[in-house]
Design an enzyme around this catalytic site. Structure first.
Site, PDB file in Angstrom:
ATOM      1  N   CYS A   2       0.807  -1.228   0.000  1.00 11.78           N
ATOM      2  CA  CYS A   2       0.000   0.000   0.000  1.00 11.78           C
ATOM      3  C   CYS A   2       0.836   1.272   0.000  1.00 11.78           C
ATOM      4  O   CYS A   2       0.359   2.333  -0.379  1.00 11.78           O
ATOM      5  CB  CYS A   2      -0.902  -0.014   1.215  1.00 11.78           C
ATOM      6  SG  CYS A   2       0.006   0.140   2.771  1.00 11.78           S
ATOM      7  N   CYS A  10       5.732  -4.241   4.636  1.00 10.05           N
ATOM      8  CA  CYS A  10       7.077  -3.664   4.571  1.00 10.05           C
ATOM      9  C   CYS A  10       7.720  -3.485   5.937  1.00 10.05           C
ATOM     10  O   CYS A  10       8.710  -2.782   6.067  1.00 10.05           O
ATOM     11  CB  CYS A  10       6.978  -2.309   3.890  1.00 10.05           C
ATOM     12  SG  CYS A  10       6.048  -1.150   4.901  1.00 10.05           S
ATOM     13  N   CYS A  72       0.910 -17.233  -0.160  1.00  7.51           N
ATOM     14  CA  CYS A  72       1.678 -16.609  -1.246  1.00  7.51           C
ATOM     15  C   CYS A  72       3.005 -16.073  -0.710  1.00  7.51           C
ATOM     16  O   CYS A  72       3.946 -15.873  -1.451  1.00  7.51           O
ATOM     17  CB  CYS A  72       0.881 -15.500  -1.913  1.00  7.51           C
ATOM     18  SG  CYS A  72       0.862 -13.946  -1.009  1.00  7.51           S
ATOM     19  N   CYS A 108      -3.079 -10.069   5.720  1.00  4.13           N
ATOM     20  CA  CYS A 108      -2.781 -11.270   4.949  1.00  4.13           C
ATOM     21  C   CYS A 108      -4.059 -11.646   4.209  1.00  4.13           C
ATOM     22  O   CYS A 108      -5.097 -11.867   4.832  1.00  4.13           O
ATOM     23  CB  CYS A 108      -2.356 -12.415   5.859  1.00  4.13           C
ATOM     24  SG  CYS A 108      -2.114 -13.933   4.906  1.00  4.13           S
ATOM     25  N   GLN A 711      -1.349 -15.151 -13.949  1.00  9.54           N
ATOM     26  CA  GLN A 711      -1.901 -16.494 -13.746  1.00  9.54           C
ATOM     27  C   GLN A 711      -1.998 -17.247 -15.066  1.00  9.54           C
ATOM     28  O   GLN A 711      -2.163 -18.447 -15.081  1.00  9.54           O
ATOM     29  CB  GLN A 711      -3.315 -16.387 -13.144  1.00  9.54           C
ATOM     30  CG  GLN A 711      -3.353 -16.008 -11.684  1.00  9.54           C
ATOM     31  CD  GLN A 711      -4.766 -15.850 -11.175  1.00  9.54           C
ATOM     32  OE1 GLN A 711      -5.234 -14.735 -11.023  1.00  9.54           O
ATOM     33  NE2 GLN A 711      -5.457 -16.936 -10.903  1.00  9.54           N
ATOM     34  N   ALA A1006      -9.462 -21.534 -11.356  1.00 10.18           N
ATOM     35  CA  ALA A1006     -10.609 -22.373 -11.004  1.00 10.18           C
ATOM     36  C   ALA A1006     -10.282 -23.512 -10.046  1.00 10.18           C
ATOM     37  O   ALA A1006     -10.878 -24.592 -10.127  1.00 10.18           O
ATOM     38  CB  ALA A1006     -11.265 -22.938 -12.266  1.00 10.18           C
ATOM     39  N   GLU A1178     -11.416 -22.536  -4.047  1.00 11.79           N
ATOM     40  CA  GLU A1178     -12.533 -21.599  -4.171  1.00 11.79           C
ATOM     41  C   GLU A1178     -13.739 -21.898  -3.280  1.00 11.79           C
ATOM     42  O   GLU A1178     -14.360 -20.980  -2.763  1.00 11.79           O
ATOM     43  CB  GLU A1178     -12.972 -21.532  -5.636  1.00 11.79           C
ATOM     44  CG  GLU A1178     -11.878 -20.973  -6.522  1.00 11.79           C
ATOM     45  CD  GLU A1178     -12.359 -20.676  -7.925  1.00 11.79           C
ATOM     46  OE1 GLU A1178     -12.972 -21.572  -8.525  1.00 11.79           O
ATOM     47  OE2 GLU A1178     -12.127 -19.562  -8.401  1.00 11.79           O
TER      48      GLU A1178
HETATM   49  S1  FES Z   1       0.412 -15.346   2.628  1.00  7.92           S
HETATM   50 FE1  FES Z   1      -0.388 -14.211   0.939  1.00  7.92          FE
HETATM   51  S2  FES Z   1      -0.841 -12.333   1.837  1.00  7.92           S
HETATM   52 FE2  FES Z   1      -0.269 -13.527   3.548  1.00  7.92          FE
HETATM   53  S1  FES Z   2       3.650  -1.104   2.069  1.00  8.52           S
HETATM   54 FE1  FES Z   2       1.811  -1.323   3.188  1.00  8.52          FE
HETATM   55  S2  FES Z   2       2.463  -0.735   5.159  1.00  8.52           S
HETATM   56 FE2  FES Z   2       4.167  -0.290   3.970  1.00  8.52          FE
END
Ligand code: FES
Ligand code: FES
Ligand SMILES: Cc1cc2nc3c(=O)[nH]c(=O)nc-3n(C[C@H](O)[C@H](O)[C@H](O)COP(=O)(O)OP(=O)(O)OC[C@H]3O[C@@H](n4cnc5c(N)ncnc54)[C@H](O)[C@@H]3O)c2cc1C
Length: 1234
Positions: A2, A10, A72, A108, A711, A1006, A1178
């Site tokens: 963000c 971060c 991820c 997350c 993807q 899917a 899903e």
């Molecule tokens: S493991 Fe994907 S955002 Fe947390």
């Molecule tokens: S990139 Fe989201 S808190 Fe720093």
């Protein structure tokens, strides 16, 4: 990510010496908001610094990895560093409660948080037995790298702490006339201020304000005051507490707790601590200061500052300094007066808190869209002073934030209260009426309605009165209304079959990449090291819907040093389209890479600007001017399906008859006719932590190497070739892993890849396009929203005799990706649909073209149908689960599953207890519901895989077209390869997919890709085993390596490829049931998700740990739709108003079920799939709807109490506090004590 302190991806750790205590301290910060120059003299510790896979992992990393706390992995380094900082700051001793409370700022999107919290709670001093038992299997905890000098965990480099002389300030000057000053005392501060003249300047405390309101680009002088000793201390006097202006919010909490515990008259400071705990999140509070927060309010009156409202109510005073020894003439100032004085070359020096005798009562409140890390709808702080007998009020301070820019005190109410006994019904009633007249909230569509905020303000005052009233004056039914909902520490239970076999297949094991995700070694697109001459690209977004682009003037931007190029539609050598039209599987229409003529939505890309840095590209685009013309002055704008329907804009609707369902027979016992409306009006943003990104590098033979977060690389490859008019084979695609995708990177990635490829092709340089979160939210489509109308005729038991159901999906601006092909299959869910007629349309709106998102179409399909079942149950007066049973299809699995499940979760007993509770409580209600899910799984397309055995040492490498994006594909593939080849994991490695090995492969979509990839690898391994069989038979005692070498010497092909085809697979169903219990505070609209049980059929789960994670994460993503996530568009311009972490809120760590129980259907192999497992990604999303039914159960009881007609009512998601309060039908006339 963000880049504004809202997601936590971060987070890093800082260590330094506190300017006042001189003690070494450790704290977490958001590196996106931390000025690097502010780190002078501090140690910065990143995730790479505390451990690595090779040299030993830190125990925090190890725990997260082993508890399956990563999917991820994009959030994992931030999670690790937040926990590491917490442990370090508390000398290794933390409680489970502290852990649970500290992750409000770490989003997350994958895991649903439960395993992350469990992992970290296992490090707490009071960790419970169950968690500790799980740690027994975690070997290698002592692998932590230790520094030979200090004996403590190595932080990667030696310390800078203590190497900076605090007597000497620092000045840095930059080419663009900007200055940075690091200073250590007030004398220096005012010396520097004296040199500023009229240049715009900023004091830098911790810098998080930039996360709320972006810093002006014109600022010339920055003065870092974070180490100014005079601003960081505190002093307790006889009747006051003084704290330095730049005491951080975290420090303030510590000071307040200490003083409240130790000094009489300051007990109310505990209330402050509870309130500050709701401000932002731990890393922001570690840097954000009291003065900075007040200054933010000073500069932006609309900022709903929590600090301001609390200080104002309690009568705290602000002391300004205008010189080192000089106090300001206005001192001391009430916070509201501070807003009106000039602050030029002044600082907030300190805040003075008065002590309060026992005649005072103080409480404060903050009501927000989710449990943590959100700004308030309304915040409030109340201070009343009573006479000794507590029979009348001597003074009153009633403050609210979030009403309008200027409102602070409810002065009329304050006056009214003097001399009154508020604990009398009549007085309370009159007080509420005074408040009702006095409060007139302004309109801010991105937050909530004025009506709601007015109601909230009054009910908070009522809550306060209930809470502070002598107990005997409050009717027992009302008592809980005075409390705030108390969330216990969450916990989870997972019930899975234990597989006794030797192989790792069908076992609960950690993810194969978990270690490198937790150490920051896992590489995503933007981790690929910078290339020489690399350029950064940023989209230029159009903002005049329906406007025709007359001209674009980029000259001013191009004049900025470091800005290299601007490209628009006219620069595209091929077709201006990112949809792979040559791909005949879908009937696709053109979608432009850059809008050439008429703007279809606010935020549509019209070009890209290329510059030497990311910041420069984003800065330069602001200087690009687009001139539009309009066909008509008043051409209507329809941001969402609601506006289309409201305007009856039939030209925006199109039928999709191929997905109609036609009844085959109708029933005759039509005792009740039920008609209703359902909608999911706001779509859902994917919120993958890795935004859309692509890096394109020119390579030999006029080729382009494309590293994209895709993807579906095949479609990217085709689109890029078409846009550039080059052969498809000249586009080399590579995908290692994605930082989350959830469907958003299937087709939409094409636009990003095409734009980056165009930039690279035209400049002949590497181009990196990393979308900011705002751009990602504005430019890219989201989940399809939907609405439906139904008429059902049913018998007395609720069995459907006829059902006419018509639903409409919001396509966004293009007719591509018609999701009805899913919805029409799933709308029947588990029911007998012989008597159902279902028709459907799509609506074109002025928003980005909506797209696939985890369980697309199916989430709304199941929700629509379950909504109808609930409605029928209400009308026929039966329990909704009985009505569902009545309508099950013949031979349904649910005929036995439902009774067993409701028995297991004690649904009927709990419901009876809840009904009893509700009868006894007026302002807090509970609800419970059960909902079934039947999910059709089908396969399509084809995909390749390759497994190669190297004769040098018998190690194995494999690759498939399946992309790892958190779903655990690589782990499952590894389990299969290890099982079939009979070799350990250490011998196997997984390579990225690329367009050579995986030419023409279907996308990873899917839910089925893991199964498909496992199937392919199984086939490849079986081929290899068959080829090596003679050599094994020849020498059964030979080692794997010997067999491989012998096979090689006989020229055996040790590479096997396999292409899976859709025809090889059978379709099947996944079955699931969920039960949710909620508690609702009707005075605030807040809810507690007390318990959720999920039963899901995963066949014989290949990797139960991964599947549990998918279920928990999917369910929590579903919760977002029903509870917190809201996309709000400006009705006039179609601009997306909620486009940041500041105003778009996926569930956080304290929004998940407090008691979260997952059970996999036991011992039920899937006969349709060779590996006996089932897809899992899903289906769980669709089960989130159960929470809406539980809330409805709670609200039903409230409506009854409140005298509402016993009628069905529309309760559209997200079911925010506003919706709850309005649906409950509360009337302030009922706000009484007894
Ligand atoms: S493991 Fe994907 S955002 Fe947390
Ligand atoms: S990139 Fe989201 S808190 Fe720093
Ligand atoms: C994700 C996020 C969520 C947040 N949520 C909330 C919330 O829910 N409620 C809430 O109240 N706040 C919230 N905030 C704001 C946060 O509380 C910080 O207090 C605020 O950002 C100020 O930070 P700072 O003190 O580091 O000041 P900085 O960011 O360093 O500076 C902000 C301003 O304060 C001025 N300033 C700093 N010190 C002084 C001083 N001594 N005298 C005069 N001026 C000074 C600076 O010149 C600058 O203009 C949030 C912030 C973020 C990033």
């Amino acid at each position: 990510m963000c880049l504004e302190g809202g997601c936590g991806a971060c987070v890093v750790t800082l260590k330094g010496v506190h300017p006042v205590t001189k003690e070494k301290t450790t704290w977490a910060v958001n590196s996106c908001l931390q000025n690097i120059y502010s780190c002078h003299g501090l140690d910065i510790i990143t995730v790479e610094g505390i451990g690595s896979k090779k040299n030993g992992m830190h125990q925090v990393q190890k725990r997260l990895a082993n508890f399956n706390g990563t999917q991820c992995g994009y959030c994992s380094p931030g999670m690790v560093m937040n926990m590491y900082s917490l442990l370090e700051s508390k000398n290794g001793k933390v409680t489970m409660e502290e852990v649970e409370n500290s992750f409000g700022g770490n989003i997350c999107r994958c895991t649903g948080y439960r395993p992350i919290l469990d992992a970290f709670k296992s490090l707490a001093s009071d960790a419970d037995e169950t968690l500790l038992n799980l740690c027994k299997d975690i070997e290698d905890l002592d692998g932590t790298k230790t520094c030979p000098k200090t004996g403590t965990p190595c932080i990667g480099s030696c310390s800078a702490i203590g190497k900076v002389d605090p007597k000497h300030s620092l000045k840095l000057t930059f080419e663009d006339d900007r200055e940075w000053h690091k200073i250590y005392n007030l004398t220096e501060l005012f010396k520097v201020m004296g040199t500023i003249g009229y240049r715009p300047y900023q004091l830098v405390a911790g810098n998080p304000a930039h996360g709320v309101y972006r810093r002006s680009a014109d600022l010339k002088v920055f003065i870092d005051i974070s180490s100014v000793e005079e601003l960081r201390g505190f002093k307790v006097n006889d009747n006051t507490l003084e704290i330095g202006g730049n005491v951080t919010l975290t420090e303030a909490m510590e000071i307040f707790t200490k003083v409240a515990n130790e000094k009489k008259g300051f007990e109310s400071l505990k209330e402050f601590v509870t309130h500050i705990d709701l401000i932002a999140n731990v890393p922001v509070r570690n840097n954000g200061t009291i003065a900075g927060n007040l200054a933010l309010k000073y500069a932006n009156l609309s900022f709903p500052s929590d600090v301001f409202v609390v200080l104002e109510a309690v009568g705290a005073k602000i002391v300004l300094f205008s010189g080192a020894q000089k106090q300001d003439e206005h001192n001391p100032l009430a916070p509201s007066d501070f807003l009106n004085v000039s602050m030029r070359r002044k600082v907030i020096g300190k805040i003075i808190f008065p002590s309060l005798s026992s005649s005072f009562v103080f409480r404060s409140y903050k009501i927000m869209p989710r449990a943590q890390n959100a700004h308030s709808y309304v915040n409030a702080a109340f201070l009343l002073q009573f006479n000794e007998e507590k029979t009348f009020i001597k003074s009153a301070s009633i403050c609210f934030g979030g009403i309008d820019d200027f409102f602070d005190h409810a002065e009329k109410l304050e006056k009214f209260l003097i001399g009154k006994d508020i604990y009398l019904n009549e007085v309370l009633q009159n007080a509420c009426e005074v408040l009702e007249k006095e409060i007139k909230p302004d309109s801010d569509p991105s937050i909530s309605s004025p009506e709601f905020r007015k109601h909230l303000a009054i009910s908070l005052f009522y809550k306060f009165v209930l809470n502070t009233s002598p107990s005997d004056k409050v009717k027992s039914e009302f008592k809980l209304g005075g409390e705030t909902l108390k969330r216990e520490i969450s916990s989870g239970q997972q019930q899975i079959d234990v597989n006794e076999g030797k192989s790792k297949l069908y076992k609960r094991i950690p993810k194969v990449e978990a270690d490198i995700q937790c150490t920051g070694e896992a590489q995503y697109v933007n981790d690929i090291p910078k290339f020489e001459n690399e350029l950064h690209a940023a989209f230029v977004l159009g903002d005049k819907v329906n406007g025709r682009i007359k001209s674009i003037d980029a000259s001013e931007a191009l004049n900025i040093s470091g800005v290299v190029a601007f490209y628009a539609a006219k620069d595209i050598p091929g077709l201006n389209n990112f949809m792979p039209l040559r791909f005949k599987m879908f009937n696709l229409k053109i979608e432009e890479v850059f809008c050439r003529d008429k703007l279809l939505y606010h935020g549509q890309p019209v070009g890209i600007v290329l510059a030497e840095t990311f910041d420069l590209a984003y800065k330069a685009r602001k200087f690009i001017k687009i001139d539009y013309s309009f066909d008509h002055d008043d051409e209507p704008i329809y941001p969402t399906i609601r506006e289309v329907m409201k305007a009856k804009a039939d030209d925006r609707l199109f039928d999709v008859p191929e997905y109609y369902l036609k009844a085959s027979e109708y029933g005759n016992d039509k005792q009740h006719k039920i008609s209703g409306h359902f909608e999911i009006p706001s779509t859902q943003y994917h919120y993958s932590m890795e935004t859309q990104q692509c890096l394109v590098v020119p390579s030999e033979d006029d080729c382009l190497d494309v590293y994209s977060s895709a993807q579906w690389s095949d479609t990217n490859q085709i689109s890029i070739a078409e846009v550039l008019n080059i052969p498809v084979s000249n586009v080399n695609t590579y995908v290692r892993r994605l930082g989350g995708a959830f469907g958003g990177k299937i087709s939409r990635q094409g636009q990003i890849a095409c734009a980056a490829a165009l930039g690279s092709y035209l400049t002949k340089k590497p181009v990196r396009l990393i979308m900011s979160m705002e751009d990602n939210m504005r430019a890219i489509g989201k989940r399809f929203s939907s609405m439906s109308d139904y008429v059902a005729e049913v018998d007395n038991l609720g069995k459907i005799q006829t059902l006419k159901h018509h639903y409409i999906h919001d396509q966004g601006c293009s007719p591509n990706e018609v999701v009805q092909f899913n919805t029409s299959v799933y709308i029947g869910n588990c029911y007998n649909i012989k008597s159902w007629d279902v028709t459907t349309q799509s609506a074109l709106t002025h928003s980005a073209s909506n797209t696939w998102m985890r369980a697309p179409g199916t989430t709304d399909a199941i929700a629509m149908t379950e909504h109808v079942m609930e409605h029928i149950a209400r009308v026929v007066g039966r329990d909704p689960i009985d009505v569902r049973m009545e309508n099950l299809e013949d031979g349904s699995e649910f005929k036995t599953m439902i009774p067993t499940f409701i028995n297991d979760v004690k649904y009927r007993e709990r419901k009876a207890a809840i009904d009893k509770f509700n009868l006894k409580n007026r302002w807090v209600k509970r609800g419970i519901a059960v909902s079934p899910m039947k999910y059709f799984i089908a396969y399509f397309g084809s995909m390749h895989g390759i497994v190669s055995i190297y004769h040098g040492d018998g190690s194995v490498a494999l690759s498939t077209g399946g992309v790892e994006m958190g779903q655990g594909l690589n782990t499952k593939v590894m389990q299969v390869a290890s099982h079939v080849l009979g070799i350990p994991f250490e011998k196997i490695s997984i390579k990225p997919s690329n367009s050579l090995n995986n030419a023409n492969d279907i996308g990873s979509v899917a839910s089925v890709t893991s199964e498909v990839a496992c199937y392919i690898v199984k086939k490849c391994c079986e081929i290899l085993m068959e080829r090596m069989k003679p050599f094994k038979d020849e020498n059964p005692e030979a080692s794997w390596e010997e067999i491989v070498e012998n096979a090689f010497l006989k020229n055996t092909d040790l590479s096997a490829t396999y292409m899976y085809k859709q025809e090889e697979m059978e379709t099947y169903y996944v079955y699931g049931l969920s039960c949710a219990e909620v508690e609702v505070d009707l005075l605030t609209g807040n809810i507690l998700l007390k318990r959720v049980d999920i039963l899901e059929d995963t066949g014989e789960s290949m990797s139960p740990g991964i599947d549990i994670g998918q279920i928990e994460g999917g369910f929590v993503m579903g919760l977002g739709i029903w509870l917190t996530e809201n996309l709000i568009y400006d009705p006039k311009t179609a601009e997306l108003l909620t486009d940041r972490s500041w105003n778009y809120k996926p569930p956080g760590a304290k929004d998940i079920p407090i008691d979260f129980r997952i059970k996999l259907v036991q011992k039920k192999p899937n006969p349709c799939f060779v590996l006996r497992s089932k897809a899992v990604g899903e289906p769980p999303v669709t089960m989130g709807v159960v929470v809406s039914f539980a809330i409805r159960h709670a609200i039903d009881s409230a409506r009854k109490d409140n005298g509402c007609e016993d009628l069905w009512y529309v309760l559209s998601p997200p079911i925010s506090p506003e919706k709850i309060i309005l649906a409950a039908g509360l009337n302030i006339k009922d706000f009484k004590l007894n």
